[in-house]
Design a protein around this motif. Structure first.
Motif, short mmCIF file in Angstrom:
data_model
loop_
_atom_site.label_atom_id
_atom_site.label_comp_id
_atom_site.label_asym_id
_atom_site.label_seq_id
_atom_site.Cartn_x
_atom_site.Cartn_y
_atom_site.Cartn_z
N VAL A 367 0.83 -1.21 0.00
CA VAL A 367 0.00 0.00 0.00
C VAL A 367 0.86 1.26 0.00
CG1 VAL A 367 -1.92 -1.16 1.16
CG2 VAL A 367 -0.18 0.02 2.53
N ALA A 368 2.16 1.09 -0.11
CA ALA A 368 3.08 2.23 0.00
C ALA A 368 2.76 3.32 -1.01
CB ALA A 368 4.53 1.76 -0.17
N ASP A 369 2.31 2.93 -2.20
CA ASP A 369 2.07 3.91 -3.26
C ASP A 369 0.79 4.72 -3.05
OD1 ASP A 369 4.36 2.98 -4.47
OD2 ASP A 369 3.29 1.57 -5.78
N VAL A 370 -0.10 4.24 -2.21
CA VAL A 370 -1.36 4.95 -1.99
C VAL A 370 -1.50 5.47 -0.56
CG1 VAL A 370 -2.57 3.70 -3.80
CG2 VAL A 370 -2.55 2.76 -1.47
N ALA A 371 -0.56 5.13 0.31
CA ALA A 371 -0.61 5.57 1.70
C ALA A 371 0.10 6.90 1.87
CB ALA A 371 0.03 4.52 2.61
N SER A 372 -0.32 7.66 2.83
CA SER A 372 0.34 8.93 3.14
C SER A 372 1.79 8.65 3.53
CB SER A 372 -0.38 9.63 4.29
OG SER A 372 -1.74 9.86 3.97
N ASP A 373 2.72 9.23 2.77
CA ASP A 373 4.15 9.04 3.03
C ASP A 373 4.54 7.55 3.02
OD1 ASP A 373 4.55 11.81 3.36
OD2 ASP A 373 3.89 11.69 5.44
N GLY A 374 3.75 6.73 2.34
CA GLY A 374 4.06 5.30 2.29
C GLY A 374 3.90 4.60 3.61
N ASP A 375 3.19 5.21 4.56
CA ASP A 375 3.09 4.72 5.93
C ASP A 375 1.95 3.70 6.04
OD1 ASP A 375 2.72 4.32 8.65
OD2 ASP A 375 3.09 6.40 9.18
N ALA A 376 2.28 2.43 6.20
CA ALA A 376 1.26 1.38 6.26
C ALA A 376 0.43 1.48 7.53
CB ALA A 376 1.93 0.01 6.19
N ARG A 377 1.05 1.91 8.60
CA ARG A 377 0.31 2.04 9.85
C ARG A 377 -0.77 3.13 9.72
NH1 ARG A 377 1.03 0.70 15.19
NH2 ARG A 377 0.05 2.09 16.70
N ALA A 378 -0.39 4.25 9.13
CA ALA A 378 -1.35 5.34 8.92
C ALA A 378 -2.47 4.87 7.99
CB ALA A 378 -0.66 6.56 8.36
N PHE A 379 -2.10 4.12 6.95
CA PHE A 379 -3.09 3.60 6.01
C PHE A 379 -4.10 2.71 6.73
CE2 PHE A 379 -4.78 0.52 3.05
CZ PHE A 379 -5.05 1.25 1.90
N ALA A 380 -3.61 1.77 7.56
CA ALA A 380 -4.49 0.85 8.27
C ALA A 380 -5.39 1.61 9.25
CB ALA A 380 -3.67 -0.20 9.00
N THR A 381 -4.83 2.62 9.91
CA THR A 381 -5.62 3.39 10.86
C THR A 381 -6.73 4.17 10.16
OG1 THR A 381 -3.70 3.62 12.32
CG2 THR A 381 -5.50 5.19 12.64
N GLU A 382 -6.38 4.80 9.04
CA GLU A 382 -7.37 5.58 8.30
C GLU A 382 -8.44 4.68 7.69
OE1 GLU A 382 -4.93 7.69 5.56
OE2 GLU A 382 -3.92 8.85 7.13
N LEU A 383 -8.05 3.50 7.21
CA LEU A 383 -9.01 2.56 6.65
C LEU A 383 -10.01 2.11 7.72
CD1 LEU A 383 -10.01 0.70 4.34
CD2 LEU A 383 -8.26 -0.96 5.07
N LEU A 384 -9.50 1.86 8.92
CA LEU A 384 -10.38 1.45 10.01
C LEU A 384 -11.32 2.58 10.41
CD1 LEU A 384 -11.27 -0.52 12.22
CD2 LEU A 384 -9.29 0.22 13.57
N GLU A 385 -10.79 3.79 10.52
CA GLU A 385 -11.61 4.92 10.95
C GLU A 385 -12.65 5.32 9.90
OE1 GLU A 385 -8.72 7.86 11.85
OE2 GLU A 385 -8.27 7.06 13.86
N ALA A 386 -12.24 5.30 8.63
CA ALA A 386 -13.12 5.79 7.57
C ALA A 386 -14.13 4.75 7.11
CB ALA A 386 -12.28 6.26 6.39
N GLU A 387 -13.70 3.48 7.04
CA GLU A 387 -14.57 2.47 6.42
C GLU A 387 -14.87 1.28 7.32
OE1 GLU A 387 -16.17 2.75 3.75
OE2 GLU A 387 -15.23 4.51 2.82
N GLY A 388 -14.28 1.25 8.52
CA GLY A 388 -14.57 0.13 9.40
C GLY A 388 -14.02 -1.19 8.93
N VAL A 389 -12.87 -1.16 8.26
CA VAL A 389 -12.18 -2.38 7.84
C VAL A 389 -10.87 -2.47 8.61
CG1 VAL A 389 -11.09 -3.65 5.95
CG2 VAL A 389 -13.22 -2.38 5.56
N ALA A 390 -10.70 -3.52 9.38
CA ALA A 390 -9.50 -3.69 10.20
C ALA A 390 -8.52 -4.63 9.51
CB ALA A 390 -9.87 -4.23 11.57
N ALA A 391 -7.35 -4.10 9.18
CA ALA A 391 -6.24 -4.89 8.66
C ALA A 391 -5.02 -4.55 9.51
CB ALA A 391 -5.99 -4.58 7.19
N VAL A 392 -4.01 -5.39 9.48
CA VAL A 392 -2.84 -5.19 10.33
C VAL A 392 -1.73 -4.52 9.52
CG1 VAL A 392 -1.14 -6.29 11.82
CG2 VAL A 392 -3.43 -7.25 11.63
#
Length: 428
Positions: A367-392
């Protein structure tokens, strides 16, 4: 108590964000990182953790799982928990064992009938072990991994961990006094473990190599040639091997390959497996270790004092599972395979590169190419907050997982379809 049981008729019956242990000297609190001393201040401060405990962060998997639990309408793709129920034959055997009052300790090594059944079962992988002296039944495969580290890792020993790696390995090595050594594998290579990667990481100077194939978190498997090459490297550099094969029965492309079957490897390898994943028996906590008699003797010594014996009820369930549940296991494997192909296809449609997982029930897209600053942790957090999908986030599995997330497809196809629709909406 001396760790044994006087009723044992067989006197000789003798498993965070950086799993390699980076970030030593701090623990996670609600307010962020704090030193071990600071975290221990206040009520109960007398119980400041030992340095080897304080240096290990909490599990990154459990962190996201607990966040998801506190929200409504969350689809959790985080925890490796089969959505199937344990086969009825196994559950029935557990119930019958309780009804018959079979609630006493078993032999330290486990019920003899179960050890014989295990030894017979693993012949399908080309493995051969004496059930009386080379098989140990444990409280989950996790205990077996921990026993191996405590039995064979001396203070200061180096334990090589191909990364991304399962979150428990690094902390387990540190708890045993060892030093984890990350061995980087790459998305571009399908997460294959190569002798080049081993040499570049300095594994020729290590003491132990941990192999987890099929792999958690990437789903990668090893073919025969790859396994032959790694085995040759281990022989050349005199490495002990801990082979975690908990997902062996969930192999989709080709046959499961075990390092212990290679020439000269049986005598230097402990093989670990269990009933949690293939039989959907996670809560019954039953695993096993197999290896040369001297290895199993050493692990049993630790097991005697730490656990004494694995749960009796679970052992009866496991014996029935081996004897009567092959059809159910195959049915679950086929369903996981169907979900695997769907998830991989959808991720690629959404523009997220993902290596084809050959086993287990995980996909590890980049997800590096679509995450803010390539940050997978930020991507997972935003996905959970915005859409209710939990990934690690991939960083839970070591630095080698940066830029990726782990998606478990051990959940129903309807939920997977909804999760992919939400992911598509999030990406757009």
């Amino acid at each position: 108590m001396n760790g044994g049981d006087p009723r044992d008729s067989d006197a000789r019956d003798r498993g965070g964000d950086d799993p390699t242990g980076a970030g030593r000297g701090s623990v996670e609190t609600d307010g962020g990182a704090a030193s071990g001393a600071e975290a221990s201040e206040g009520e109960g401060s007398r119980f400041s953790p030992a340095d080897r405990v304080a240096s290990v962060p909490p599990s990154g998997i459990r962190e996201f799982f607990e966040i998801a639990e506190n929200r409504d309408d969350v689809i959790s793709l985080g925890v490796g928990e089969p959505d199937f129920t344990a086969p009825w034959a196994a559950r029935s055997a557990a119930i019958e064992s309780l009804e018959r009052g079979r609630t006493s300790y078993t032999a330290n090594r486990g019920m003899p009938d179960l050890r014989r059944a295990i030894a017979e079962r693993v012949t399908r992988y080309g493995q051969s072990y004496d059930p009386d002296s080379e098989v140990l039944v444990t409280t989950g495969a996790s205990e077996a991994v921990d026993l191996a580290f405590r039995a064979f890792v001396n203070p200061g020993d180096t334990v090589a961990l191909p990364t991304p790696t399962y979150v428990s390995y690094g902390p387990g090595v540190r708890f045993a006094g060892g030093e984890p050594l990350p061995v980087h594998t790459r998305h571009e290579d399908g997460w294959a473990l190569t002798t080049e990667a081993l040499s570049e990481a300095g594994v020729d100077e290590a003491d132990v190599l941990v192999l987890c194939y099929p792999n958690n978190p990437t789903g990668a498997t090893m073919d025969a040639d790859e396994m032959d090459a790694v085995a040759a490297f281990c022989r050349e550099h005199d490495l002990l091997v801990v082979a975690d094969e908990i997902y062996a029965a969930l192999t989709y492309d080709g046959d499961h390959q075990s390092v212990a079957t290679r020439p000269g490897m049986r005598e230097r390898t402990v093989v670990i497996n269990g009933f949690s994943k293939a039989y959907a028996m996670t809560g019954l906590r039953l695993g096993y270790a197999m290896g040369p008699e001297a290895a199993i003797d050493a692990m049993t010594k630790v097991h005697q004092y730490a656990m004494l014996s694995a749960p009796t009820t679970a052992q009866h369930a496991a014996l029935a599972a081996i004897d009567r549940c092959d059809d159910e296991v195959e049915e679950m494997r086929r369903e996981y395979d169907r979900r695997r192909r769907y998830v991989v296809s959808r991720l690629r449609e959404l523009g997220l590169p993902v290596a084809e997982p050959g086993g287990a029930f995980y996909a590890f897209p980049r997800v590096a190419d679509v995450a803010s600053d390539g940050d997978a942790r930020a991507f997972a957090t935003e996905l959970l907050e915005a859409e209710g999908v939990a990934a690690v986030p991939g960083t839970a599995f070591g630095a080698g997982g940066e830029g990726h997330i782990r998606i478990s497809y051990a959940t129903g196809l309807d939920d997977l379809k909804e999760a992919m629709a939400r992911l598509e909406r999030f990406l757009s």
